[in-house]
Design a protein around this motif. Structure first.
Motif, PDB file in Angstrom:
ATOM      1  N   ILE A 144      -7.177   4.181  -7.229  1.00 14.44           N
ATOM      2  CA  ILE A 144      -5.648   3.860  -6.363  1.00 14.44           C
ATOM      3  C   ILE A 144      -5.873   2.528  -5.072  1.00 14.44           C
ATOM      4  O   ILE A 144      -4.680   1.688  -5.206  1.00 14.44           O
ATOM      5  CB  ILE A 144      -5.013   5.009  -5.966  1.00 14.44           C
ATOM      6  N   ARG A 145      -7.386   2.720  -5.788  1.00  8.77           N
ATOM      7  CA  ARG A 145      -8.072   1.643  -4.210  1.00  8.77           C
ATOM      8  C   ARG A 145      -7.328   0.221  -4.828  1.00  8.77           C
ATOM      9  O   ARG A 145      -6.519  -0.746  -4.444  1.00  8.77           O
ATOM     10  CB  ARG A 145      -9.248   1.778  -3.770  1.00  8.77           C
ATOM     11  N   LEU A 146      -7.624   0.376  -6.447  1.00 13.77           N
ATOM     12  CA  LEU A 146      -7.687  -0.863  -7.360  1.00 13.77           C
ATOM     13  C   LEU A 146      -6.535  -1.156  -7.393  1.00 13.77           C
ATOM     14  O   LEU A 146      -5.467  -2.527  -7.091  1.00 13.77           O
ATOM     15  CB  LEU A 146      -8.794  -0.805  -8.153  1.00 13.77           C
ATOM     16  N   ILE A 147      -5.582  -0.096  -7.402  1.00 11.28           N
ATOM     17  CA  ILE A 147      -3.613  -0.352  -7.866  1.00 11.28           C
ATOM     18  C   ILE A 147      -3.502  -1.353  -6.583  1.00 11.28           C
ATOM     19  O   ILE A 147      -3.075  -1.407  -6.752  1.00 11.28           O
ATOM     20  CB  ILE A 147      -3.277   0.399  -7.626  1.00 11.28           C
ATOM     21  N   LYS A 148      -3.533  -0.862  -5.329  1.00  6.20           N
ATOM     22  CA  LYS A 148      -3.522  -1.545  -4.427  1.00  6.20           C
ATOM     23  C   LYS A 148      -3.802  -2.707  -3.994  1.00  6.20           C
ATOM     24  O   LYS A 148      -3.191  -3.753  -3.576  1.00  6.20           O
ATOM     25  CB  LYS A 148      -3.512  -0.512  -3.157  1.00  6.20           C
ATOM     26  N   GLN A 149      -5.628  -3.177  -4.225  1.00  3.34           N
ATOM     27  CA  GLN A 149      -6.441  -4.634  -4.162  1.00  3.34           C
ATOM     28  C   GLN A 149      -5.740  -5.331  -4.840  1.00  3.34           C
ATOM     29  O   GLN A 149      -4.905  -6.432  -4.622  1.00  3.34           O
ATOM     30  CB  GLN A 149      -7.334  -4.348  -4.197  1.00  3.34           C
ATOM     31  N   ASN A 150      -5.612  -5.209  -5.859  1.00  2.00           N
ATOM     32  CA  ASN A 150      -4.679  -5.980  -7.349  1.00  2.00           C
ATOM     33  C   ASN A 150      -3.768  -6.158  -6.636  1.00  2.00           C
ATOM     34  O   ASN A 150      -2.810  -7.313  -7.220  1.00  2.00           O
ATOM     35  CB  ASN A 150      -4.853  -5.271  -8.330  1.00  2.00           C
TER      36      ASN A 150
ATOM     37  N   ASN B 289       0.831  -1.237   0.018  1.00  4.58           N
ATOM     38  CA  ASN B 289      -0.139   0.158   0.073  1.00  4.58           C
ATOM     39  C   ASN B 289       1.121   1.171  -0.013  1.00  4.58           C
ATOM     40  O   ASN B 289       0.549   2.466  -0.820  1.00  4.58           O
ATOM     41  CB  ASN B 289      -0.734  -0.130   0.969  1.00  4.58           C
ATOM     42  N   ARG B 290       1.976   0.974   1.035  1.00  4.95           N
ATOM     43  CA  ARG B 290       2.925   2.437   0.821  1.00  4.95           C
ATOM     44  C   ARG B 290       3.868   2.791  -0.597  1.00  4.95           C
ATOM     45  O   ARG B 290       3.766   3.508  -0.763  1.00  4.95           O
ATOM     46  CB  ARG B 290       3.911   2.659   1.793  1.00  4.95           C
ATOM     47  N   ARG B 291       4.105   1.624  -1.018  1.00  5.94           N
ATOM     48  CA  ARG B 291       4.651   1.410  -2.686  1.00  5.94           C
ATOM     49  C   ARG B 291       4.199   2.550  -3.208  1.00  5.94           C
ATOM     50  O   ARG B 291       4.216   3.014  -4.333  1.00  5.94           O
ATOM     51  CB  ARG B 291       5.096  -0.062  -3.031  1.00  5.94           C
ATOM     52  N   VAL B 292       2.581   2.067  -3.542  1.00  3.96           N
ATOM     53  CA  VAL B 292       1.743   1.989  -4.768  1.00  3.96           C
ATOM     54  C   VAL B 292       1.224   4.220  -4.098  1.00  3.96           C
ATOM     55  O   VAL B 292       1.182   4.518  -5.126  1.00  3.96           O
ATOM     56  CB  VAL B 292      -0.389   1.820  -4.638  1.00  3.96           C
ATOM     57  N   ASP B 293       1.485   4.497  -3.385  1.00  3.36           N
ATOM     58  CA  ASP B 293       1.482   6.220  -2.600  1.00  3.36           C
ATOM     59  C   ASP B 293       2.374   6.975  -3.620  1.00  3.36           C
ATOM     60  O   ASP B 293       2.716   7.367  -3.585  1.00  3.36           O
ATOM     61  CB  ASP B 293       0.705   5.700  -1.405  1.00  3.36           C
ATOM     62  N   ILE B 294       3.320   5.863  -2.741  1.00  2.89           N
ATOM     63  CA  ILE B 294       4.947   6.385  -3.410  1.00  2.89           C
ATOM     64  C   ILE B 294       5.073   6.201  -5.199  1.00  2.89           C
ATOM     65  O   ILE B 294       5.451   7.791  -5.645  1.00  2.89           O
ATOM     66  CB  ILE B 294       5.968   5.640  -2.932  1.00  2.89           C
ATOM     67  N   MET B 295       5.014   5.910  -5.075  1.00  2.11           N
ATOM     68  CA  MET B 295       4.215   5.468  -6.909  1.00  2.11           C
ATOM     69  C   MET B 295       3.604   6.824  -7.393  1.00  2.11           C
ATOM     70  O   MET B 295       3.920   7.223  -8.377  1.00  2.11           O
ATOM     71  CB  MET B 295       3.888   4.239  -7.371  1.00  2.11           C
ATOM     72  N   ILE B 296       2.714   7.084  -6.863  1.00  2.00           N
ATOM     73  CA  ILE B 296       1.360   7.970  -6.722  1.00  2.00           C
ATOM     74  C   ILE B 296       1.952   9.529  -7.228  1.00  2.00           C
ATOM     75  O   ILE B 296       2.305  10.114  -8.514  1.00  2.00           O
ATOM     76  CB  ILE B 296      -0.169   7.922  -6.501  1.00  2.00           C
ATOM     77  N   ALA B 297       2.948   9.338  -5.754  1.00  2.00           N
ATOM     78  CA  ALA B 297       3.654  10.651  -5.520  1.00  2.00           C
ATOM     79  C   ALA B 297       5.130  10.802  -6.771  1.00  2.00           C
ATOM     80  O   ALA B 297       4.626  12.302  -6.882  1.00  2.00           O
ATOM     81  CB  ALA B 297       4.475  10.928  -4.029  1.00  2.00           C
ATOM     82  N   ALA B 298       5.132   9.555  -6.874  1.00  2.00           N
ATOM     83  CA  ALA B 298       6.759  10.063  -7.468  1.00  2.00           C
ATOM     84  C   ALA B 298       5.860  10.375  -9.295  1.00  2.00           C
ATOM     85  O   ALA B 298       6.546  10.522 -10.593  1.00  2.00           O
ATOM     86  CB  ALA B 298       7.168   8.669  -7.924  1.00  2.00           C
ATOM     87  N   GLY B 299       5.052   9.915  -9.537  1.00  2.00           N
ATOM     88  CA  GLY B 299       4.351  11.150 -11.072  1.00  2.00           C
ATOM     89  C   GLY B 299       3.556   9.281 -11.673  1.00  2.00           C
ATOM     90  O   GLY B 299       3.485   9.715 -12.766  1.00  2.00           O
ATOM     91  N   LEU B 300       3.325   8.053 -11.204  1.00  2.00           N
ATOM     92  CA  LEU B 300       2.213   6.942 -11.614  1.00  2.00           C
ATOM     93  C   LEU B 300       1.244   7.779 -12.236  1.00  2.00           C
ATOM     94  O   LEU B 300       0.838   7.312 -13.537  1.00  2.00           O
ATOM     95  CB  LEU B 300       2.267   6.211 -10.860  1.00  2.00           C
ATOM     96  N   GLU B 301       0.958   8.733 -12.603  1.00  2.00           N
ATOM     97  CA  GLU B 301      -0.473   9.282 -13.236  1.00  2.00           C
ATOM     98  C   GLU B 301       0.430   9.968 -14.405  1.00  2.00           C
ATOM     99  O   GLU B 301      -0.476   9.179 -15.516  1.00  2.00           O
ATOM    100  CB  GLU B 301      -2.096   9.943 -12.192  1.00  2.00           C
ATOM    101  N   ASP B 302       0.731  10.336 -14.727  1.00  2.00           N
ATOM    102  CA  ASP B 302       1.372  11.419 -15.573  1.00  2.00           C
ATOM    103  C   ASP B 302       2.354  10.020 -17.083  1.00  2.00           C
ATOM    104  O   ASP B 302       2.025  10.384 -18.130  1.00  2.00           O
ATOM    105  CB  ASP B 302       2.603  11.982 -15.337  1.00  2.00           C
ATOM    106  N   GLU B 303       3.426   9.143 -15.886  1.00  2.53           N
ATOM    107  CA  GLU B 303       3.720   8.137 -16.459  1.00  2.53           C
ATOM    108  C   GLU B 303       2.302   7.721 -18.108  1.00  2.53           C
ATOM    109  O   GLU B 303       2.246   6.757 -19.162  1.00  2.53           O
ATOM    110  CB  GLU B 303       4.351   6.944 -16.139  1.00  2.53           C
TER     111      GLU B 303
END
Length: 313
Positions: A262-268, A213-227
């Motif tokens: 984001i919730r589904l990314i964590k869940q999956n 869960n923390r890693r997904v949050d870090i990815m989002i903060a690092a720009g996953l959505e833009d990527e």
């Protein structure tokens, strides 16, 4: 005593493979071979948690960012490429009392490709690959599931039914060969001219899920959505049918909210880790290592396993 051993460091997503692998590679002065089926694509480093530029500068890595997401690349091709690389590394090694490379990753088919090999799967005709891809784009996962169940009921019993890549590959091979994909899967282990010491990192399930869960949050903060937005026009390629991108693509398409994506990314991601653990625990040749142990204890344990493993070969 000489060593002709490939050291495998694996475990579920988010368990901490990268940090340990880097320290071991520095200690043993050997390169790292990635067995991650998505880190091989250069356009998506954030969502695949690819090694950073600093990490790549510290340790020689192979199969990281070497392909484009527009290229078709299979586990069978990885097997051929990786075995060719391993032969080169074996010939060039200077210290025969250390592993000649560290293989790391959690992509189960890639690990099997190196350690066991695949049966001789026929090539897929490009027009059939396009046909299956178009069918998936129109009918989604439900269409893939229906078709696999219809044309290869034996494979349907064992396949991960939520994995579109596996389902598409089954359909592609079946239609290209004219007989079920399952008929090619004899699971005969191929002989190798090297030994493999398999080490899997383990953590308590609750701790692992919290890390994911923390890693997904870090990815989002690092720009996953833009990527993901950058590669969105290419979303139909097999390389992007994976956790982290499928959910954001649904958000971009207006099917779900950003928060739900984001919730589904964590869940999956957690579900994927659970499937990985099930697969790893079925392999009785794996040595399990507590990821919470201090590094020196981990190093001593792995070193002892290496020497014992070498003596037994």
């Amino acid at each position: 005593m000489t060593m002709n051993t490939l050291l495998l460091i694996t475990g579920p997503t988010g368990v901490g493979k990268t940090e340990l692998t880097l320290r071991l590679a520095q200690h043993f002065t050997c390169p790292v071979i990635s067995a991650d089926s998505r880190q091989i694509y250069r356009e998506i480093p954030i969502g695949t948690a690819a090694p950073t530029a600093d990490e790549l500068a510290r340790i020689k890595h192979y199969f990281v960012g070497t392909r484009s997401i527009t290229e078709d690349y299979s586990a069978g091709q990885y097997e051929r490429d990786c075995l060719e690389l391993i032969a080169q590394l074996q010939n060039n090694r200077h210290n025969t009392e250390k592993p000649f490379a560290i293989l790391t990753g959690g992509s189960m088919m890639y690990l099997d490709a190196v350690c066991k090999g695949f049966d001789d799967i026929p090539d897929v005709a490009p027009e059939i690959r396009r046909q299956i891809r178009d069918g998936y784009m129109k009918g989604g996962l439900t269409w893939l599931q229906t078709e696999v169940q219809r044309i290869d009921p034996d494979y349907w019993l064992s396949v991960d039914r939520q994995n579109p890549q596996r389902l598409m590959h089954c359909l592609e091979v079946t239609l290209s060969a004219g007989k079920p994909y399952s008929s090619f899967r004899k699971r005969n282990t191929q002989s190798r001219n090297f030994n493999v010491l398999k080490v899997a990192l383990d953590r308590p399930r609750e701790e692992l899920y919290a890390r994911i869960n923390r890693r997904v949050d870090i990815m989002i903060a690092a720009g996953l959505e833009d990527e993901a937005r950058t590669v969105y026009p290419l979303k139909h390629f097999n390389s992007l049918q994976t956790v982290g991108y499928r959910e954001l693509f649904d958000y971009f398409d207006g099917k779900i909210s950003r928060e739900e994506a984001i919730r589904l990314i964590k869940q999956n991601s957690r579900h994927y880790a659970k499937r990985q653990l099930t697969w790893f625990r079925s392999d009785k040749t794996i040595h399990w290592l507590n990821a919470d142990l201090d590094y020196e204890t981990q190093l001593d344990t792995i070193t002892a396993w290496l020497h014992t493993h070498c003596l037994q070969q």
